[in-house]
Design a protein around this motif. Structure first.
Motif, PDB file in Angstrom:
ATOM      1  N   TYR A  78       0.818  -1.216   0.000  1.00 53.07           N
ATOM      2  CA  TYR A  78       0.000   0.000   0.000  1.00 53.07           C
ATOM      3  C   TYR A  78       0.853   1.267   0.000  1.00 53.07           C
ATOM      4  O   TYR A  78       0.672   2.151  -0.827  1.00 53.07           O
ATOM      5  CB  TYR A  78      -0.950  -0.016   1.209  1.00 53.07           C
ATOM      6  CG  TYR A  78      -1.796   1.218   1.310  1.00 53.07           C
ATOM      7  CD1 TYR A  78      -2.927   1.363   0.515  1.00 53.07           C
ATOM      8  CD2 TYR A  78      -1.445   2.255   2.180  1.00 53.07           C
ATOM      9  CE1 TYR A  78      -3.709   2.502   0.586  1.00 53.07           C
ATOM     10  CE2 TYR A  78      -2.225   3.406   2.257  1.00 53.07           C
ATOM     11  CZ  TYR A  78      -3.349   3.525   1.460  1.00 53.07           C
ATOM     12  OH  TYR A  78      -4.110   4.649   1.538  1.00 53.07           O
ATOM     13  N   MET A  79       1.810   1.323   0.916  1.00 51.52           N
ATOM     14  CA  MET A  79       2.589   2.549   1.056  1.00 51.52           C
ATOM     15  C   MET A  79       3.413   2.875  -0.194  1.00 51.52           C
ATOM     16  O   MET A  79       3.362   4.008  -0.676  1.00 51.52           O
ATOM     17  CB  MET A  79       3.468   2.461   2.292  1.00 51.52           C
ATOM     18  CG  MET A  79       4.048   3.789   2.674  1.00 51.52           C
ATOM     19  SD  MET A  79       4.664   3.729   4.352  1.00 51.52           S
ATOM     20  CE  MET A  79       5.877   5.026   4.231  1.00 51.52           C
ATOM     21  N   PRO A  80       4.169   1.902  -0.736  1.00 50.91           N
ATOM     22  CA  PRO A  80       4.906   2.217  -1.973  1.00 50.91           C
ATOM     23  C   PRO A  80       3.969   2.655  -3.102  1.00 50.91           C
ATOM     24  O   PRO A  80       4.280   3.570  -3.855  1.00 50.91           O
ATOM     25  CB  PRO A  80       5.574   0.883  -2.334  1.00 50.91           C
ATOM     26  CG  PRO A  80       5.602   0.096  -1.089  1.00 50.91           C
ATOM     27  CD  PRO A  80       4.445   0.547  -0.268  1.00 50.91           C
ATOM     28  N   PHE A  81       2.803   2.012  -3.166  1.00 45.95           N
ATOM     29  CA  PHE A  81       1.835   2.359  -4.208  1.00 45.95           C
ATOM     30  C   PHE A  81       1.394   3.819  -4.083  1.00 45.95           C
ATOM     31  O   PHE A  81       1.416   4.582  -5.053  1.00 45.95           O
ATOM     32  CB  PHE A  81       0.630   1.414  -4.107  1.00 45.95           C
ATOM     33  CG  PHE A  81      -0.539   1.828  -4.948  1.00 45.95           C
ATOM     34  CD1 PHE A  81      -0.522   1.642  -6.337  1.00 45.95           C
ATOM     35  CD2 PHE A  81      -1.656   2.418  -4.366  1.00 45.95           C
ATOM     36  CE1 PHE A  81      -1.598   2.024  -7.115  1.00 45.95           C
ATOM     37  CE2 PHE A  81      -2.740   2.812  -5.143  1.00 45.95           C
ATOM     38  CZ  PHE A  81      -2.711   2.623  -6.513  1.00 45.95           C
ATOM     39  N   ILE A  82       1.031   4.206  -2.874  1.00 45.66           N
ATOM     40  CA  ILE A  82       0.572   5.582  -2.642  1.00 45.66           C
ATOM     41  C   ILE A  82       1.703   6.573  -2.914  1.00 45.66           C
ATOM     42  O   ILE A  82       1.503   7.601  -3.557  1.00 45.66           O
ATOM     43  CB  ILE A  82       0.066   5.737  -1.191  1.00 45.66           C
ATOM     44  CG1 ILE A  82      -1.238   4.956  -0.994  1.00 45.66           C
ATOM     45  CG2 ILE A  82      -0.154   7.209  -0.829  1.00 45.66           C
ATOM     46  CD1 ILE A  82      -2.434   5.537  -1.696  1.00 45.66           C
ATOM     47  N   LEU A  83       2.907   6.213  -2.455  1.00 47.82           N
ATOM     48  CA  LEU A  83       4.031   7.126  -2.653  1.00 47.82           C
ATOM     49  C   LEU A  83       4.319   7.325  -4.138  1.00 47.82           C
ATOM     50  O   LEU A  83       4.608   8.428  -4.588  1.00 47.82           O
ATOM     51  CB  LEU A  83       5.275   6.608  -1.928  1.00 47.82           C
ATOM     52  CG  LEU A  83       5.237   6.743  -0.402  1.00 47.82           C
ATOM     53  CD1 LEU A  83       6.501   6.177   0.220  1.00 47.82           C
ATOM     54  CD2 LEU A  83       5.062   8.210   0.012  1.00 47.82           C
ATOM     55  N   ARG A  84       4.229   6.242  -4.908  1.00 45.11           N
ATOM     56  CA  ARG A  84       4.485   6.344  -6.334  1.00 45.11           C
ATOM     57  C   ARG A  84       3.385   7.166  -7.005  1.00 45.11           C
ATOM     58  O   ARG A  84       3.632   8.001  -7.865  1.00 45.11           O
ATOM     59  CB  ARG A  84       4.554   4.938  -6.961  1.00 45.11           C
ATOM     60  CG  ARG A  84       5.428   4.916  -8.213  1.00 45.11           C
ATOM     61  CD  ARG A  84       5.659   3.497  -8.711  1.00 45.11           C
ATOM     62  NE  ARG A  84       6.088   2.589  -7.671  1.00 45.11           N
ATOM     63  CZ  ARG A  84       5.568   1.366  -7.518  1.00 45.11           C
ATOM     64  NH1 ARG A  84       4.617   0.936  -8.303  1.00 45.11           N
ATOM     65  NH2 ARG A  84       6.006   0.583  -6.559  1.00 45.11           N
ATOM     66  N   LEU A  85       2.161   6.907  -6.576  1.00 45.74           N
ATOM     67  CA  LEU A  85       1.006   7.588  -7.148  1.00 45.74           C
ATOM     68  C   LEU A  85       1.150   9.101  -7.035  1.00 45.74           C
ATOM     69  O   LEU A  85       0.784   9.842  -7.929  1.00 45.74           O
ATOM     70  CB  LEU A  85      -0.264   7.118  -6.416  1.00 45.74           C
ATOM     71  CG  LEU A  85      -1.603   7.370  -7.092  1.00 45.74           C
ATOM     72  CD1 LEU A  85      -1.693   6.574  -8.392  1.00 45.74           C
ATOM     73  CD2 LEU A  85      -2.738   6.975  -6.156  1.00 45.74           C
ATOM     74  N   PHE A  86       1.714   9.545  -5.896  1.00 45.30           N
ATOM     75  CA  PHE A  86       1.797  10.984  -5.677  1.00 45.30           C
ATOM     76  C   PHE A  86       3.214  11.525  -5.839  1.00 45.30           C
ATOM     77  O   PHE A  86       3.497  12.632  -5.399  1.00 45.30           O
ATOM     78  CB  PHE A  86       1.258  11.334  -4.283  1.00 45.30           C
ATOM     79  CG  PHE A  86      -0.220  11.156  -4.178  1.00 45.30           C
ATOM     80  CD1 PHE A  86      -1.081  12.146  -4.625  1.00 45.30           C
ATOM     81  CD2 PHE A  86      -0.752   9.981  -3.674  1.00 45.30           C
ATOM     82  CE1 PHE A  86      -2.452  11.981  -4.557  1.00 45.30           C
ATOM     83  CE2 PHE A  86      -2.118   9.814  -3.601  1.00 45.30           C
ATOM     84  CZ  PHE A  86      -2.974  10.812  -4.041  1.00 45.30           C
ATOM     85  N   SER A  87       4.082  10.721  -6.494  1.00 49.14           N
ATOM     86  CA  SER A  87       5.483  11.142  -6.569  1.00 49.14           C
ATOM     87  C   SER A  87       5.640  12.436  -7.361  1.00 49.14           C
ATOM     88  O   SER A  87       6.577  13.184  -7.152  1.00 49.14           O
ATOM     89  CB  SER A  87       6.332  10.032  -7.181  1.00 49.14           C
ATOM     90  OG  SER A  87       5.817   9.721  -8.462  1.00 49.14           O
ATOM     91  N   SER A  88       4.700  12.687  -8.277  1.00 49.63           N
ATOM     92  CA  SER A  88       4.851  13.890  -9.085  1.00 49.63           C
ATOM     93  C   SER A  88       4.189  15.112  -8.443  1.00 49.63           C
ATOM     94  O   SER A  88       4.278  16.212  -8.956  1.00 49.63           O
ATOM     95  CB  SER A  88       4.254  13.657 -10.479  1.00 49.63           C
ATOM     96  OG  SER A  88       2.918  13.250 -10.345  1.00 49.63           O
ATOM     97  N   LEU A  89       3.534  14.867  -7.316  1.00 47.85           N
ATOM     98  CA  LEU A  89       2.865  15.978  -6.620  1.00 47.85           C
ATOM     99  C   LEU A  89       3.918  16.872  -5.975  1.00 47.85           C
ATOM    100  O   LEU A  89       4.666  16.451  -5.102  1.00 47.85           O
ATOM    101  CB  LEU A  89       1.908  15.434  -5.547  1.00 47.85           C
ATOM    102  CG  LEU A  89       1.065  16.469  -4.809  1.00 47.85           C
ATOM    103  CD1 LEU A  89       0.058  17.126  -5.740  1.00 47.85           C
ATOM    104  CD2 LEU A  89       0.352  15.827  -3.637  1.00 47.85           C
ATOM    105  N   LYS A  90       3.972  18.132  -6.457  1.00 50.23           N
ATOM    106  CA  LYS A  90       5.061  18.978  -5.985  1.00 50.23           C
ATOM    107  C   LYS A  90       4.620  20.035  -4.977  1.00 50.23           C
ATOM    108  O   LYS A  90       5.424  20.755  -4.399  1.00 50.23           O
ATOM    109  CB  LYS A  90       5.745  19.663  -7.185  1.00 50.23           C
ATOM    110  CG  LYS A  90       6.548  18.691  -8.036  1.00 50.23           C
ATOM    111  CD  LYS A  90       7.881  18.336  -7.380  1.00 50.23           C
ATOM    112  CE  LYS A  90       8.627  17.266  -8.151  1.00 50.23           C
ATOM    113  NZ  LYS A  90       8.204  15.897  -7.807  1.00 50.23           N
TER     114      LYS A  90
END
Lengths: 77, 572
Positions: free
Chosen positions: B249-261
């Motif tokens: 779950y955590m890696p998924f969420i982090l990747r999902l929002f990785s482009s959120l600046k």
């Protein structure tokens, strides 16, 4: 005649009188406790906790204040 | 509460009867609506309604709270009696093993002159309790349909539905003053009782309610419950939920929002830094706390609780502990929430709803919060305290318990009123039905996800905003000096306190690197158990008591925790 509180543990007594207001009398009546029925005192603890009685097939835990208002008779048949 | 769903062509059917005769199970079976049922009187507090269509007829069915008599004694009974008068058909459910007493209400109901049918529930139990009831005879005497059922297995319920259209007013006549003679007459004609031996369950009942054997038995039950809850709860966390969260779950969420600046949004959604236990991100911590930390204990606790409820143990526990709770101005029934609180405060606070007055609720919640740490925290105290010896741990827990007793005693003195004397029917022990049990556990879990979880997430969201705005840092830096001075602990205690709001068990664990002395450990442990409820229970209290009362209580508890900690620091 004695109150349910004074009745010995394990003994059975016949209810003769309930010295209480209409509310409590009704409440007890609903559970089958009324003059004429036999009530068995099942257990009582050393500290002042509720006493356990059985009426027919119903077991009821009842506070000491209430128990002291229910007068029972033993021995006579 | 009493508003009615509009349905002009429905026939109003009311399910009525003594408490704990299985009305709610009959109701669920008729309407398909799931309601919480248990083996103790008074599970149904407000009424529920549902619909049933059968042979072009529509029925609106309502589950009326249990009553012993039509002359109402309490407010809840008044509501029930009013409802009965508005019904068109009354389905009177009776406990077949206790016919005589149950007929008392039946005779009062039939005086209302409404069409009715009689349902003799627990029919299966009459067989092994040596009771034989002549159903046909009972029908003849009362002049209404009588149907034997076993509601938990569903036996006889089809018959109940098909008999609804045959419901009729009873032809039985009697004088009010001779009600009991009339009942005696019916019993004599329709029921035969054979001699029977005490069953194993009856013996168990006697053992668990008599104080001499009951108190040790209660301790035994508590011990088993604890170990079960820990085993299932910790097992779920360690083998399923924690790995699933950190690995997927955590890696998924982090990747999902990785482009959120946008930092502010990142902070709110993921936390800043995006580490679960150090920040308040809604998508990470907000999910982690309710799902990984609280849920496993909720699930395992509800499994045991539901079993004990359906078995019929809880009223016995209430009787055993009544004396103790009365000294605190409470009812024996408060034992149930307080016991739950030893596991997890969240379901414990939810269950205070069974208590009648706000006063009882407040004192019970204080006891829940203060008397002992929750299960994960207890485990942590034991493992961290091991190096100081079990005596230290025992001392720590004893101080907490004694403080809770004193405080609730004081609250009882301040808040006027006393709990009424205990007066409850003790139901016989019954083996729970698996299907009903699992349905009930499912309902409660659903309730947790629908009601409690949004509160927890909202709470973490608010905390996150405070954190981002720097308010949290400000508070902790202001508090650090006075608190560490008063308690004789390192400055970092302020940071640990903030952490403890999220996870009380971890707040104990992070004490490890400080190399505390035994005295410091005791002070820190006691303080961290009491100072604040965790974020999940905090918002539960808010919901149950309203914001003003909740804040008052929490503030009072904080001051008490600080005082106890300071005193111990001074005198130990």
């Amino acid at each position: 005649m004695m109150s349910l509180l004074e009745l010995e543990k394990g003994k059975e007594g016949r209810v003769v009188l309930i010295q209480a207001g209409r509310g409590l009398i009704n409440k007890l009546d609903g559970l089958g406790i009324r003059p004429g029925v036999s009530v068995k005192k099942k257990s009582v603890s050393l500290v002042e906790s509720p006493i356990l009685i059985s009426v027919g097939r119903t077991q009821i835990a009842i506070g000491r204040g209430m128990a002291s208002k229910i007068m029972v008779e033993t021995g006579k048949k | 509460m009493r508003e009615k769903t509009y349905c002009s062509d429905c026939v109003n059917v009311l399910i009525a009867g003594n408490p704990n005769v299985g009305k709610s199970v009959v109701f669920s079976r008729l309407t398909g609506i799931n309601v919480i049922t248990s083996n103790y009187p008074g599970t149904t507090i407000s009424f529920t309604e549902g619909f049933l269509n059968f042979q072009d007829k529509k029925y609106r069915i309502a589950d009326v709270p249990g009553i012993y008599t039509l002359e109402p004694v309490s407010k809840a009974e008044e509501v029930a009696v009013d409802m009965l008068r508005s019904g068109e058909i009354i389905v009177n459910v009776l406990d077949a093993t206790n016919l005589e007493r149950n007929l008392n209400l039946t005779l009062q109901i039939l005086k209302l002159g409404k069409p009715m049918i009689l349902v003799l529930n627990f029919w299966d139990e009459t067989k092994h309790t040596g009771i034989k009831i002549d159903v046909k005879k009972l029908e003849d005497i009362l002049g209404v349909p009588v149907i034997p059922t076993c509601a938990v297995t569903g036996e006889g319920l089809r018959e109940v539905i098909s008999q609804l259209s045959f419901a009729r007013a009873s032809s039985f006549k009697f004088n009010d003053s001779e009600k009991w003679q009339a009942i005696g007459g019916i019993i004599e004609k329709a029921q035969t009782v054979f001699h029977k031996h005490h069953t194993l369950l009856e013996r168990l009942s006697d053992i668990t309610i008599a104080p001499v054997t009951g108190l040790p038995a209660a301790l035994g039950v508590l011990f088993v419950v604890f170990n079960f809850v820990r085993f299932i709860g910790e097992g779920l966390i360690e083998t399923v939920l924690e790995p699933a969260f950190t690995n997927y779950y955590m890696p998924f969420i982090l990747r999902l929002f990785s482009s959120l600046k946008i930092d502010f949004l990142r902070g709110i959604l993921l936390g800043n830094p995006p580490v679960v236990m150090e920040s308040f991100g809604v998508l990470l911590t907000g999910v982690y706390v309710p799902v990984v930390v609280v849920f496993p204990y909720i699930l395992s606790f509800y499994i045991v609780l539901s079993f004990l409820e359906d078995f019929g143990y809880l009223p016995r526990l209430a009787v055993l502990l009544d004396n103790f709770f009365h000294r605190l101005g409470l009812h024996g029934y408060s034992a149930i929430p307080v016991m739950l609180g030893l596991g997890c405060k969240v379901p414990a606070i939810l269950s205070t709803r069974i208590l009648e007055s706000k006063r009882e609720k407040i004192i019970t919640i204080i006891l829940i919060l203060m008397s002992a740490p929750c299960m994960p925290q207890t485990a942590m105290i034991f493992s961290m305290g091991a190096r100081y010896g079990m005596k230290t741990v025992g001392f720590l827990l004893a101080i907490i318990f004694i403080t809770a007793l004193i405080i609730s005693y004081l609250f009882n003195m301040i808040m006027k009123g006393d709990a009424p004397e205990l007066f409850i029917e003790i139901p016989p022990y019954r083996m729970p039905n698996f299907q009903i049990l699992s349905k009930k556990i499912w309902l409660r879990i659903k309730d947790f996800f629908m009601e409690a979880m949004p509160m927890i997430i909202l709470g973490i969201f608010l905390m996150g905003i405070l954190d981002i705005l720097g308010i949290t840092a400000f508070i902790s830096s202001t508090l650090a000096r006075p608190i560490s001075y008063l308690l004789g602990l390192p400055r970092e205690i302020a940071a640990v306190m903030i952490l403890g709001f999220l996870r009380k068990d971890v707040s104990i664990a992070v004490l490890a690197p400080f190399n505390l002395s035994a005295k410091q450990f005791v002070v820190a442990g006691i303080f961290l158990v009491m100072y604040l409820p965790c974020v999940a229970s905090f918002f539960m209290i808010l919901r149950e008591l309203g914001i003003r009362t909740a804040l008052k209580i929490i503030f009072a508890i904080f001051i008490i925790a600080l005082s106890v900690g300071s005193l111990l620091n001074l005198f130990l």
